[in-house]
Design an enzyme around this catalytic site. Structure first.
Site: not given
Ligand code: GLY
Ligand code: MN
Ligand code: MN
Length: 426
Positions: A37, A230, A247, A258, A337, A341, A348, A372, A376, A394, A396
């Site tokens: 529950d 991820h 991130d 983000d 990647h 986005h 996203h 971003e 890597y 990265r 971003e």
């Molecule tokens: N934090 C997810 C991305 O950067 O797309």
């Molecule tokens: Mn992102």
């Molecule tokens: Mn991100």
């Protein structure tokens, strides 16, 4: 805070897009059971929220359009003191009638009989194809004359592409909190022993400032962990001499941020880390500077790939002719990647990237997107010069497209090497 008048305007716009002889039903997100529950924290469905601003579950929004006129009805949970004792106060239909500029409000138990009535003579039923919702499945069985099921989400998600000034204000607020969190991380990392401790510092700032919490699961990835895109275990020790890719962004009143920053655990970059970091930073700044109305995201992607590939050759990570390497997609191994986005109600953001004719949608003033780029370089990749192995970077930022170009909404979050080193030493 977004006013009811703005939600009404959105519903009017949505109604205009419906064909005549249509019924459209958008449902609140259902509660999701974690076990027995106990439920997961509740979050409203973003499309339903976009049209209502209503945060309760067990609700539905119904549009009934016969000719050009469209009636809009909201269904909400009835006020029940015994239920409210456990799960909190509900608005109820009487208060909902005062708050929402809709044609009528009913209690949710009337959804099926009322919709059955509305469906008399209707030809189209619009609903959100992605929302898995029992209520919709039931309604579909009531709709005997329906010739076509249509996706309500594709109308709403297109509307969500361009952000209003009140939406932008909420994203700015989310970013203000996220800025504080990343700056705290720059300062705190040298004193902490585990990735999760740093995650706790960041998310403490989110919560302390009234954010719902994270807009997505925070990634706090030190050393080689940054090469798992991820990575969310966040349970490894922080080691002096390594970098940490963070991130993390909060969600404030349903709007996301983000942000990724990559910082040294100890507060000082090594020579090799600087070389890689500066290369990624230069690419990020160059791509951001290209943003303006009518440019294609795919153009930003290809330019980022070209610049990163060039940078990798310059640093000896890839060998050979840049054009040939790009053609062979050799750079993808280390930058696998997308360049960014859309971002908004969802991190996203569920907005279309292509139009009805499958043609890419170009950027327009009012859109918000992330930029971003990253690199890597896994520890176990023997093709990479040894000095660079085990590093993932990265950077971003969140960018608003304006009529003259762009505005970097996260420009205040430090990312120059010297600034990060200063913040770390405070
Ligand atoms: N934090 C997810 C991305 O950067 O797309
Ligand atoms: Mn992102
Ligand atoms: Mn991100």
């Amino acid at each position: 805070m977004i006013k009811e008048k703005e939600y009404k305007k959105r519903r009017d716009h949505f109604a205009q897009k419906l064909q005549k002889n249509s019924v459209a039903v958008l449902c609140a997100a259902p509660q999701r059971v974690r076990s027995n529950d106990t439920e997961y924290p509740y979050r409203q469905d973003s499309n339903f929220y976009y049209l209502t601003g209503f945060k309760e579950d067990n609700a539905a929004l119904v549009f009934v359009k016969k000719t050009t006129e469209c009636k809009v009805y909201l269904f909400v949970q009835k006020k029940e003191p015994t239920l409210e004792l456990w799960t909190g106060k509900r608005l109820g239909s009487k208060e909902a009638k005062k708050r929402f500029l809709v044609d009528n409000v009913y209690i949710i138990s009337k959804l099926n009989p009322k919709t059955k009535e509305f469906l008399e003579g209707a030809k189209n039923l619009y609903y959100d194809f992605k929302a898995q919702n029992e209520k919709i499945e039931q309604l579909k069985t009531l709709s005997k004359n329906i010739l076509e099921f249509k996706n309500a989400a594709s109308i709403v998600e297109k509307m969500r592409l361009i952000k209003s000034s009140s939406e932008i204000a909420l994203i700015k607020k989310a970013l203000k909190i996220t800025k504080e969190a990343h700056h705290k991380a720059m300062w705190a990392s040298k004193q902490l022993s585990f990735e999760y401790e740093l995650q706790a510092e960041i998310e403490y700032i989110f919560k302390k400032n009234g954010a719902y919490s994270d807009a997505y699961t925070s990634i706090v990835a030190s050393g080689d962990n940054a090469n798992t895109l991820h990575y969310v275990d966040n349970n490894k020790p922080l080691k002096s001499g390594e970098l940490i890719l963070i991130d993390a962004g909060c969600e404030y009143d349903y709007y996301s941020s983000d942000i990724t920053r990559t910082i040294p655990v100890s507060g000082k970059f090594t020579k090799e880390q600087k070389e890689l970091y500066q290369m990624v930073l230069d690419v990020e700044k160059k791509i951001i500077s290209m943003i303006q109305p009518n440019i294609l995201r795919s153009k930003l992607q290809s330019e980022a790939e070209k610049l990163l590939c060039k940078g990798m050759v310059k640093l000896g990570i890839l060998q050979g002719d840049v054009k040939k390497l790009l053609k062979e997609k050799a750079h993808k191994k280390y930058f696998p990647h997308g360049i960014g986005h859309y971002m908004g109600l969802d991190v996203h953001d569920q907005n279309p990237y292509k139009d009805k004719k499958d043609k890419e949608i170009s950027l327009k003033a009012g859109m918000i997107l992330t930029i971003e780029p990253g690199i890597y370089l896994p520890q176990d990749d023997k093709k990479i010069p040894k000095k660079y192995r085990g590093i993932g970077i990265r950077i971003e930022d969140d960018i608003l497209v304006t009529k003259d170009g762009y505005k970097n909404l996260s420009i205040d979050i430090k990312k120059e090497i010297k600034d990060i080193e200063v913040y770390s030493s405070l």
